[in-house]
Motif scaffolding. Structure first.
Motif, PDB file in Angstrom:
ATOM      1  N   UNK A  18       0.828  -1.206   0.000  1.00 48.31           N
ATOM      2  CA  UNK A  18       0.000   0.000   0.000  1.00 48.31           C
ATOM      3  C   UNK A  18       0.863   1.257   0.000  1.00 48.31           C
ATOM      4  N   UNK A  19       1.898   1.277   0.815  1.00 50.75           N
ATOM      5  CA  UNK A  19       2.769   2.450   0.874  1.00 50.75           C
ATOM      6  C   UNK A  19       3.427   2.708  -0.483  1.00 50.75           C
ATOM      7  N   UNK A  20       3.966   1.651  -1.098  1.00 52.78           N
ATOM      8  CA  UNK A  20       4.639   1.812  -2.379  1.00 52.78           C
ATOM      9  C   UNK A  20       3.696   2.230  -3.483  1.00 52.78           C
ATOM     10  N   UNK A  21       2.521   1.626  -3.519  1.00 50.46           N
ATOM     11  CA  UNK A  21       1.563   1.918  -4.589  1.00 50.46           C
ATOM     12  C   UNK A  21       1.051   3.354  -4.503  1.00 50.46           C
ATOM     13  N   UNK A  28       6.166   9.486  -7.174  1.00 50.62           N
ATOM     14  CA  UNK A  28       7.491   9.086  -6.708  1.00 50.62           C
ATOM     15  C   UNK A  28       8.006   7.888  -7.509  1.00 50.62           C
ATOM     16  N   UNK A  29       9.324   7.796  -7.620  1.00 47.65           N
ATOM     17  CA  UNK A  29       9.964   6.621  -8.209  1.00 47.65           C
ATOM     18  C   UNK A  29      10.138   5.592  -7.099  1.00 47.65           C
ATOM     19  N   UNK A  30       9.409   4.480  -7.209  1.00 46.80           N
ATOM     20  CA  UNK A  30       9.281   3.546  -6.085  1.00 46.80           C
ATOM     21  C   UNK A  30       9.707   2.145  -6.496  1.00 46.80           C
ATOM     22  N   UNK A  31      10.343   1.457  -5.555  1.00 50.39           N
ATOM     23  CA  UNK A  31      10.638   0.031  -5.708  1.00 50.39           C
ATOM     24  C   UNK A  31      10.207  -0.689  -4.444  1.00 50.39           C
ATOM     25  N   UNK A 315      -3.424   1.010   6.649  1.00 53.35           N
ATOM     26  CA  UNK A 315      -3.760   2.417   6.875  1.00 53.35           C
ATOM     27  C   UNK A 315      -2.512   3.252   7.135  1.00 53.35           C
ATOM     28  N   UNK A 316      -1.585   2.696   7.914  1.00 50.47           N
ATOM     29  CA  UNK A 316      -0.347   3.413   8.208  1.00 50.47           C
ATOM     30  C   UNK A 316       0.490   3.590   6.949  1.00 50.47           C
ATOM     31  N   UNK A 321       2.672   7.341   2.867  1.00 54.21           N
ATOM     32  CA  UNK A 321       2.879   7.731   1.472  1.00 54.21           C
ATOM     33  C   UNK A 321       2.276   9.098   1.188  1.00 54.21           C
ATOM     34  N   UNK A 322       1.094   9.356   1.719  1.00 60.42           N
ATOM     35  CA  UNK A 322       0.471  10.670   1.551  1.00 60.42           C
ATOM     36  C   UNK A 322       1.313  11.760   2.186  1.00 60.42           C
ATOM     37  N   UNK A 323       1.893  11.446   3.340  1.00 59.57           N
ATOM     38  CA  UNK A 323       2.700  12.429   4.069  1.00 59.57           C
ATOM     39  C   UNK A 323       3.991  12.743   3.329  1.00 59.57           C
ATOM     40  N   UNK A 324       4.660  11.711   2.844  1.00 56.03           N
ATOM     41  CA  UNK A 324       5.970  11.906   2.222  1.00 56.03           C
ATOM     42  C   UNK A 324       5.890  12.467   0.802  1.00 56.03           C
TER      43      UNK A 324
END
Length: 459
Positions: A18-21, A28-31, A315-316, A321-324
């Motif tokens: 969830x965080x990555x997606x 963001x560029x995510x792995x 949820x966390x 992800x929203x915060x960063x």
């Protein structure tokens, strides 16, 4: 310096995916790296396959109930374990695959490999070195065994989902939610089951009325309860296992399950190379923003050992992800988190227990116990429902709601909204009940059972 990724997530479970997606959705560029299976514990060896097996165990009892309603009883053959396992594994494979598709659809780079720290910004991912500006550790937890002689002969919770056949006699060690769930699954599918736990009642941390009702329900379905004792040794005797207990009695079984807790899966991550001092098996310390002692490294989910629930971890991960990356700083609250124990019958709860609330001041307690309509007909033992409200005497806010009974998890989801919004007893009282249901009892409780916590208020 330029980094390969803006965010690298170690762990492809509920929190990490969830965080990555969501971070990728913000540009963001995510792995994300996952060394075992996408979807983590919940999808593969936890919530999902367990709930399928809970359903299977319940169907057998419902067939017996059906005779009382005029349906012929055809349960003459033993349960087909292989058929259940095949259906379960097909569904698990389908859901695990969805996690990978979600990441791919969001533009996330996925690694089917183990990721370990080389330095605070560099990771070894399956032999390849990559760098990231921010790193999130979301590797979850792992089951543990007790440190007793012969512990290696016992199974952990993951092993239930690889068994080729139902053991005829099973011993489940532990008194937590996994232990009682497994005991009910095995018993419901036809095994003889002993449940061994150190406390007087199972489910430490739950409300005391619920714990007592749970013990009654477990015993009523034929599970042998062994409270106030601990296993001291497991030995192989012929083709079976012998478990010695601290009360100087022994139990014989074909399989022994350690359901004695989980620990954060921190071993072997190279956390020291990232500048993090964390002992193996312990949670990673984080602040309220889920930031570790190294400011650009975060940790979420069961690896921080706070509220170890899949929806909480999800949820966390979303909030982080929203915060960063989403220009929307926010937190997922750890307060008033609804949860369920899928024993038979299930338990669901939200908010404070009576003891927790009473420690803060005077509370009004409302409790009801009854036999649900289905079982007034079927006469099946051990299916009584318990419902309980914990109410602040001064504000009349609902501080806690607890239920043991059929459909409790479905009911508690809605109650959780009300408790989270600060609903009062009067809000519940003026809500019209849906009749005839068990759920209506939550809005028709009028007679206070007792008052608790007066001494705490006086102090």
């Amino acid at each position: 310096m330029p980094y390969d990724f803006d965010l690298f997530v170690i762990g492809g479970g509920s929190a990490g995916v969830r965080c990555g997606r969501i971070a990728a959705g913000h540009g963001a560029r995510v792995a994300v790296a996952e060394e075992r299976f996408w979807g983590g514990t919940c999808v593969n060896v936890g919530c999902v396959p367990k709930k399928i097996m809970v359903n299977a165990a319940e169907y057998g009892a419902w067939m017996e109930d059906a005779a009382a309603f005029g349906w012929p009883h055809h349960r003459h053959q033993a349960h087909d374990w292989a058929k259940l396992a095949a259906a379960r594994d097909t569904e698990v494979t389908r859901l695990s695959g969805i996690y990978g598709k979600l990441l791919a659809g969001a533009g996330v780079t996925s690694f089917d490999a183990r990721a370990t720290f080389v330095d605070p910004h560099t990771l070894d991912v399956g032999g390849k070195r990559v760098t990231a500006e921010r790193i999130v550790i979301a590797v979850g937890g792992t089951p543990t065994r007790l440190p007793i002689p012969g512990a290696e002969l016992g199974l952990i919770s993951d092993d239930l989902f690889t068994l080729k056949a139902l053991p005829k006699r099973a011993i489940v060690i532990g008194g937590g939610y996994i232990a009682v769930e497994f005991a009910c699954i095995l018993r419901g599918l036809g095994a003889e089951v002993d449940l061994i736990y150190r406390a007087p009642l199972p489910l430490r941390g739950f409300d005391e009325d619920v714990r007592a009702a749970a013990a009654e329900a477990l015993a009523a379905q034929g599970i042998r309860l062994n409270p106030d004792v601990a296993p001291t040794r497991i030995a192989k005797v012929g083709d079976h296992l012998m478990v010695s207990k601290s009360d100087n009695f022994m139990r014989e079984a074909d399989a022994v399950f350690f359901c004695t807790g989980r620990e954060p899966n921190t071993a072997g991550l190279g956390l020291d190379k990232a500048g993090l001092d964390v002992r193996p098996g312990t949670g990673i310390p984080v602040d309220d923003e889920h930031r570790t002692a190294v400011p650009h490294i975060y940790a979420i989910g069961d690896v921080i050992d706070r509220v170890n629930l899949t929806p909480m971890a999800t949820a966390v991960g979303h909030a982080l992800a929203d915060t960063l990356f989403g220009k929307n700083p926010r937190k997922a609250s750890y307060e008033n988190v609804p949860t369920a124990v899928f024993m038979s019958p299930p338990i669901a709860t939200v908010g404070l227990t009576e003891a927790e609330a009473a420690a803060r001041g005077p509370v009004d307690i409302y409790v009801t116990r009854f036999t649900p309509m289905r079982h007034t007909i079927s006469k099946r033992e051990g299916r009584r429902t318990l419902m309980k409200l914990v109410v602040c005497q001064n504000t009349q806010k609902i501080l806690g709601a607890h239920m043991l009974g059929e459909d409790s998890a479905e009911i508690m989801q809605g109650i959780g909204i009300a408790v989270g919004m600060g609903a009062t007893k009067q809000d519940f009282d003026r809500t019209i009940g849906i009749h005839p249901t068990a759920a209506e009892e939550f809005v028709t409780l009028r007679t206070r059972t007792r008052v608790a916590g007066v001494q705490a208020a006086a102090q």
